[in-house]
Design a protein around this motif. Structure first.
Motif, PDB file in Angstrom:
ATOM      1  N   GLY A 189       0.803  -1.215   0.000  1.00 34.61           N
ATOM      2  CA  GLY A 189       0.000   0.000   0.000  1.00 34.61           C
ATOM      3  C   GLY A 189       0.831   1.258   0.000  1.00 34.61           C
ATOM      4  O   GLY A 189       0.527   2.224  -0.700  1.00 34.61           O
ATOM      5  N   SER A 190       1.904   1.269   0.792  1.00 34.29           N
ATOM      6  CA  SER A 190       2.773   2.442   0.821  1.00 34.29           C
ATOM      7  C   SER A 190       3.573   2.570  -0.465  1.00 34.29           C
ATOM      8  O   SER A 190       3.836   3.683  -0.941  1.00 34.29           O
ATOM      9  CB  SER A 190       3.710   2.380   2.028  1.00 34.29           C
ATOM     10  N   ALA A 191       3.967   1.446  -1.049  1.00 40.84           N
ATOM     11  CA  ALA A 191       4.709   1.482  -2.314  1.00 40.84           C
ATOM     12  C   ALA A 191       3.874   2.103  -3.424  1.00 40.84           C
ATOM     13  O   ALA A 191       4.400   2.796  -4.307  1.00 40.84           O
ATOM     14  CB  ALA A 191       5.140   0.070  -2.706  1.00 40.84           C
ATOM     15  N   ALA A 192       2.576   1.890  -3.380  1.00 37.08           N
ATOM     16  CA  ALA A 192       1.698   2.316  -4.474  1.00 37.08           C
ATOM     17  C   ALA A 192       1.339   3.787  -4.428  1.00 37.08           C
ATOM     18  O   ALA A 192       0.470   4.234  -5.189  1.00 37.08           O
ATOM     19  CB  ALA A 192       0.422   1.470  -4.459  1.00 37.08           C
ATOM     20  N   ARG A 193       2.005   4.563  -3.608  1.00 40.29           N
ATOM     21  CA  ARG A 193       1.702   5.997  -3.543  1.00 40.29           C
ATOM     22  C   ARG A 193       2.515   6.828  -4.532  1.00 40.29           C
ATOM     23  O   ARG A 193       2.476   8.048  -4.489  1.00 40.29           O
ATOM     24  CB  ARG A 193       1.894   6.502  -2.106  1.00 40.29           C
ATOM     25  N   ILE A 194       3.239   6.174  -5.426  1.00 44.58           N
ATOM     26  CA  ILE A 194       3.909   6.901  -6.500  1.00 44.58           C
ATOM     27  C   ILE A 194       2.972   6.988  -7.705  1.00 44.58           C
ATOM     28  O   ILE A 194       1.859   6.468  -7.684  1.00 44.58           O
ATOM     29  CB  ILE A 194       5.239   6.221  -6.889  1.00 44.58           C
ATOM     30  N   GLY A 195       3.452   7.610  -8.765  1.00 43.03           N
ATOM     31  CA  GLY A 195       2.633   7.741  -9.959  1.00 43.03           C
ATOM     32  C   GLY A 195       2.461   6.423 -10.693  1.00 43.03           C
ATOM     33  O   GLY A 195       3.289   5.514 -10.603  1.00 43.03           O
ATOM     34  N   VAL A 254      -8.583   1.373   2.740  1.00 39.22           N
ATOM     35  CA  VAL A 254      -7.610   0.673   3.582  1.00 39.22           C
ATOM     36  C   VAL A 254      -7.752  -0.836   3.426  1.00 39.22           C
ATOM     37  O   VAL A 254      -6.759  -1.573   3.374  1.00 39.22           O
ATOM     38  CB  VAL A 254      -7.784   1.088   5.056  1.00 39.22           C
ATOM     39  N   GLN A 255      -8.997  -1.313   3.331  1.00 42.45           N
ATOM     40  CA  GLN A 255      -9.245  -2.747   3.231  1.00 42.45           C
ATOM     41  C   GLN A 255      -8.538  -3.343   2.013  1.00 42.45           C
ATOM     42  O   GLN A 255      -7.985  -4.446   2.080  1.00 42.45           O
ATOM     43  CB  GLN A 255     -10.748  -3.014   3.142  1.00 42.45           C
ATOM     44  N   VAL A 256      -8.540  -2.637   0.903  1.00 46.01           N
ATOM     45  CA  VAL A 256      -7.835  -3.109  -0.300  1.00 46.01           C
ATOM     46  C   VAL A 256      -6.357  -3.313   0.010  1.00 46.01           C
ATOM     47  O   VAL A 256      -5.743  -4.312  -0.406  1.00 46.01           O
ATOM     48  CB  VAL A 256      -8.017  -2.109  -1.457  1.00 46.01           C
TER      49      VAL A 256
END
Length: 405
Positions: A189-195, A254-256
């Motif tokens: 989830g944190s990794a996916a906060r880039i473009g 968040v659940q995802v």
């Protein structure tokens, strides 16, 4: 997670202060002025030293200080995340104005705005912009990191890097006689906060990261080390949604991420995994942080052996109450922060003991491992960071005497 039937064990969240020598070596390596083999040897020496310091301080479950997550600055809030850029294929630094532009969410759809458009930042814009306010986000003389965008299929390329992390820590922990050792790694989830310019949806992007990062998780666990998953996105991202969303919409978002995390961990020894949740390590008001009670039930769905969370800083210390009406799943432990990264004040050991005992009364003394709120490295001065760890271990000693008699 390691547990004890006769005392409170101690650990920390991960990042520890880097020495000037290591910071200089990292900068030289990044600029191509230092041979990779020389850098790896120096890094191994630095890890051995920081593990020895942790053991001498009384920390039971040690790590490598996250030294393998390269930092070149003494103040660095992002190495826990940005290290992944060098370990993942399919990413490029491209002209992506969307990353800097404000985004607005709508009912039923949660979308993160740009980092500097956070509600806390905009509400306290004068304070954040005033160098005398005590808020320090980064070195103003250093250029901001270049965040990449996914332009093709993601793939893991960090095999050599994680192998080095594992080798350095195993050697150092063995030499120092550590009780246990862990390596921190980024969550999907944190990794996916880039473009993202490749995947069709947010959910598809998060699951792609889960498949990529699973390789790193597997390497750490196969080496016999414990794994910490760093996932500030679960709590911190709330502040990066404008306008403030409905709690129910955010919980679905968040659940995802929790389900993707479980997908990444499938079939792995999850009893040796702990999940770290925090509200971001920058120093600031945090007045728009999401109450823990709104996501704790989703956090507890993560298939891990331990739950690490902030519990010492003044914005979240009162949230120990979430455990009054929740039952900790069988075989799980909590790893609450009992000293904070967000203040230069060194907590008194008596206060640390009181915090530990409060959790022990709620979930059982065998189910508590005392920790820090977040990483100390890059957030506070090294001298203060080590003083806080000494206070942590002394507080745990006091609590152990009072809990076990």
């Amino acid at each position: 997670m390691p547990s004890s039937t006769d005392r409170i064990l101690t650990t920390h969240v991960g990042s520890l202060p880097r020495s000037p020598r290591l910071l200089e070596a990292n900068a030289a390596r990044a600029a191509g002025r230092l041979d990779p083999d020389e850098h790896r040897a120096l890094l191994g020496e630095a890890v051995a030293d920081v593990v020895r310091q942790q053991v001498e301080t009384g920390i039971d479950i040690v790590n490598d200080g996250e030294y393998g997550h390269t930092s070149t600055q003494s103040v660095d809030y992002g190495a826990w995340w940005t290290y992944s850029f060098d370990r993942t294929g399919g990413l490029e630094v491209v002209d992506n104005p969307a990353l800097a532009e404000p985004h607005r969410s709508a009912p039923g759809k949660v979308e993160l705005t740009s980092f500097l458009d956070r509600r806390d930042f905009t509400e306290f814009a004068d304070a954040y912009g005033d160098p005398t306010s005590g808020i320090h986000l980064a070195d103003p003389d250093q250029p901001p990191p270049a965040f990449p965008t996914a332009t093709g299929p993601l793939r893991y390329t960090g095999q050599d890097a994680v192998a080095a992390d594992v080798a350095h820590l195993k050697a150092a922990a063995g030499a120092a006689g550590a009780h246990g050792a862990f390596v921190a790694a980024l969550s999907p989830g944190s990794a996916a906060r880039i473009g993202n310019k490749h995947y069709a949806s947010d959910e598809e992007f998060v699951y792609a990261w889960a498949d990529v990062l699973r390789e790193e998780y597997t390497a750490i666990l196969d080496a016999g080390l414990d794994l910490q998953l760093d996932d500030p996105s679960l709590a911190e991202s709330w502040d990066q949604v404008k306008p403030e969303p409905a709690v129910e919409d955010y919980q679905k978002w968040v659940q995802v991420r929790v389900e993707a995390l479980n997908h990444a961990l499938r079939g792995l020894p999850t009893e040796r995994v702990r999940l770290h949740v925090c509200w971001g390590s920058w120093h600031g008001p945090h007045s728009t942080d999401l109450p823990f009670e709104h996501i704790v039930d989703q956090v507890l769905q993560a298939d891990v052996g331990g739950y690490s969370f902030e519990a010492a800083n003044v914005r979240h210390e009162h949230e120990w109450r979430v455990w009054e009406d929740r039952t900790l799943p069988e075989g799980k432990v909590i790893v609450p922060g009992v000293v904070s990264h967000a203040t230069n004040v060194v907590e008194h050991p008596r206060l640390v003991a009181d915090r530990i005992e409060r959790f022990a009364r709620l979930v059982g003394k065998e189910n508590v491992i005392a920790s820090t709120d977040c990483g100390l490295g890059g957030r506070i001065h090294p001298q203060i960071a080590w003083a806080k760890l000494r206070s942590l271990t002394e507080g745990a000693r006091i609590a152990s005497q009072e809990l076990w008699g």
